[in-house]
Design an enzyme around this catalytic site. Structure first.
Site, mmCIF file in Angstrom:
data_model
loop_
_atom_site.group_PDB
_atom_site.id
_atom_site.type_symbol
_atom_site.label_atom_id
_atom_site.label_comp_id
_atom_site.label_asym_id
_atom_site.label_seq_id
_atom_site.Cartn_x
_atom_site.Cartn_y
_atom_site.Cartn_z
ATOM 1 C CD GLU A 151 -3.158 -0.941 2.072
ATOM 2 O OE1 GLU A 151 -2.949 -0.349 3.132
ATOM 3 O OE2 GLU A 151 -4.261 -1.448 1.787
ATOM 4 C CD GLU B 289 -4.247 -5.899 2.473
ATOM 5 O OE1 GLU B 289 -5.066 -5.156 3.054
ATOM 6 O OE2 GLU B 289 -3.012 -5.776 2.577
HETATM 7 C C1 BGP Z 1 -4.612 -2.674 4.742
HETATM 8 C C2 BGP Z 1 -3.329 -3.251 5.260
HETATM 9 C C3 BGP Z 1 -3.463 -4.447 6.111
HETATM 10 C C4 BGP Z 1 -4.756 -4.578 6.853
HETATM 11 C C5 BGP Z 1 -5.976 -4.086 6.155
HETATM 12 C C6 BGP Z 1 -7.184 -3.855 7.030
HETATM 13 O O1 BGP Z 1 -4.491 -1.289 4.803
HETATM 14 O O2 BGP Z 1 -2.463 -3.586 4.186
HETATM 15 O O3 BGP Z 1 -2.302 -4.587 6.866
HETATM 16 O O4 BGP Z 1 -4.696 -4.565 8.180
HETATM 17 O O5 BGP Z 1 -5.760 -2.895 5.448
HETATM 18 O O6 BGP Z 1 -7.016 -2.679 7.751
HETATM 19 P P1 BGP Z 1 -7.199 -2.595 9.311
HETATM 20 O O7 BGP Z 1 -6.448 -3.745 9.890
HETATM 21 O O8 BGP Z 1 -6.647 -1.307 9.713
HETATM 22 O O9 BGP Z 1 -8.655 -2.703 9.539
#
Ligand code: BGP
Length: 483
Positions: A179, A380
């Site tokens: 990201e 993701e």
């Molecule tokens: C993305 C990241 C992850 C992950 C996911 C969910 O931004 O790459 O590491 O955690 O989002 O976000 P969060 O865990 O903050 O809810």
């Protein structure tokens, strides 16, 4: 519900996590302190605080994760039962180079990932590896200023070369910086810290520093891509290196032409990293913008050649939500992600305020394909929610199933109807893990429930959620049966 679409043979249905969010064992077998190890837990209303050192008694959720460091053999068994064909995780930089600047790697760390990768393969699960997922060694932050320092390029390249050489015979898909696009957002703790290790900077220097650090990351990424291809030739292996972008479409808030123009610039601003990664150079508008701002970035001719000659093999991205933006009246169209974006009246939000937009995934895939013409990989996508473990150990997460049904359908339309090449779909997070933004355990994304709370209390036992059985059918029908 039949989607009416089947994905191509070999499509990688899987799931995704990152080392610091699930491994725990933060100081075991020679591991050093990473940026994630100095981040206290927050919650949806309170940002995570970053401490100068690890403070005794502090609630550092990444220190424990879900103890995957010790439980992965059993966890992979459940994932095999789920039917996963691929599993994305990261290699914690600090297990391999604890401070980031050592001359030699830590063999115990290398051995751990040898074992973990072999265990995945023994369960017929293909490893997909991120090299840097919010885990920069803290020593590189405090002693070098993170990626604001050109020297850190060499440290990252050395780490990457070491692990690609070690695991390249077994790992085909690699990604450089998770990201990388997050850094336009001025939220707390700032993604510049998590992504690039930029800590104590003056507010009025932040934007220039972000562009400078990002440049060094882009050069590092291109060098890793170059070296990975050389290593692949030596190992007679098939290795591909991708970038990893956080894809949040930014739509115009209305049909007013000024809003549409602003939305275009918002997308250009968020995705210029993709332009460099995939198209090999900085866009003109951005170079003009830097000049207008009086930024003097260290970008050498040699850097430009490295970028031009080493574009990524594929574009990986995360997808959670979309935003809207309105005109600000600025002729330079400067986009400030936090101040200028608004809600979309057509969309609902999660409990954490993330707007749910399944259609946007198809829109985004078309947008990226038109721009970069690279195969894609969804690494993701998912729904963070409070889950309830019932007295008879069930988790009825129909809201998560509904989220996935709609997103997968839109993804399938992009592949089947729009003809976009897509390697696979790896939803976040397969098994519950610590949230990256808030440090909560209760913001859950998995198909497998982990009995731990925000303080790390609980049995740690794993339970099947309703979404587990549902995703199992999606995978076994290759995307045709969406339940
Ligand atoms: C993305 C990241 C992850 C992950 C996911 C969910 O931004 O790459 O590491 O955690 O989002 O976000 P969060 O865990 O903050 O809810």
């Amino acid at each position: 519900m039949s989607s009416g679409y089947k994905m191509p043979d070999g499509f990688l249905w899987g799931s995704a996590v990152a080392a610091h969010q699930l491994e725990g064992a933060w100081d075991v077998d020679g591991k050093g302190v990473s940026i994630a190890d100095v981040m206290l837990a927050g919650n949806k209303d309170t940002p995570r605080v970053v401490t100068d050192t690890v403070e005794p008694g502090g609630n550092y959720p990444n220190h424990r994760g879900i103890d995957f460091y010790h439980t992965y053999p059993q966890d992979f068994k459940m994932m095999k039962e789920l039917g996963l064909k691929a599993f994305r995780t990261s290699i914690a930089w600090t297990r391999i180079f604890p401070n980031g600047d050592e001359a030699e790697p830590n063999e115990a760390g290398l051995q751990f990932y040898d074992n973990m990768i072999d265990e995945m393969l023994a369960n017929d699960i293909e490893p997909v590896i991120t090299l840097s997922h919010f885990e920069i060694p803290y020593h590189l932050v405090t002693e070098y200023g993170g990626f604001s320092n050109r020297k850190v390029i060499d440290f990252f390249v050395k780490f990457s070369d070491t692990v690609i050489r070690r695991y390249g015979d077994r790992v085909k898909y690699w990604m450089t910086f998770n990201e990388i696009t997050n850094q336009t957002a001025w939220m707390d703790p700032h993604p510049m810290l998590q992504n690039s290790g930029l800590k104590d900077y003056k507010e009025d220097e932040a934007q220039e520093l972000m562009y400078q650090a990002s440049h060094y990351e882009l050069v590092a990424s291109a060098l890793v891509t170059k070296h990975a291809h050389e290593i692949a030739a030596e190992l007679h292996a098939d290795i591909q290196v991708g970038c990893m972008l956080s894809m949040n479409p930014v739509y115009p808030a209305s049909t007013k032409p000024e809003d549409i123009l602003m939305a275009q610039r918002a997308m250009q601003t968020r995705y210029y990293w993709g332009d460099v990664h995939a198209n090999s150079h900085y866009p003109n508008w951005l170079k003009n913008f830097w000049q207008h701002k009086g930024f003097h970035l260290d970008i050498t001719k040699e850097d430009e050649t490295i970028l031009a000659e080493n574009t990524v093999d594929y574009v990986a991205f995360s997808y959670y939500m979309s935003w809207t933006v309105s005109d600000t009246g600025d002729e330079w169209l400067e986009y400030n992600e936090d101040e200028n974006h608004g809600d979309n009246p057509f969309l609902e939000k999660s409990d954490w305020g993330w707007q749910i937009d399944p259609v946007g995934i198809r829109w985004a895939m078309n947008w990226m394909w038109d721009r970069w013409h690279k195969p894609m990989f969804i690494v993701e996508n998912g729904f963070g929610a409070y889950d309830k473990l019932t007295e008879d150990n069930q988790i009825h997460d129909d809201y998560r199933i509904s989220y996935f049904q709609r997103h997968i359908k839109a993804m399938e339309q992009a592949v089947a109807l729009d003809g976009i090449p897509l390697y696979g779909y790896l939803p976040w997070s397969g098994i519950d893990v610590v949230s990256a933004s808030t440090g909560e355990m209760l913001k859950r994304y998995g198909f497998i429930y982990v009995d731990l709370d925000d303080m790390g209390e609980g049995t740690g036992k794993r339970y099947y959620k309703d979404s587990f059985k549902w995703y199992q059918k999606v995978i076994s029908s290759n995307g045709a049966d969406l339940g």
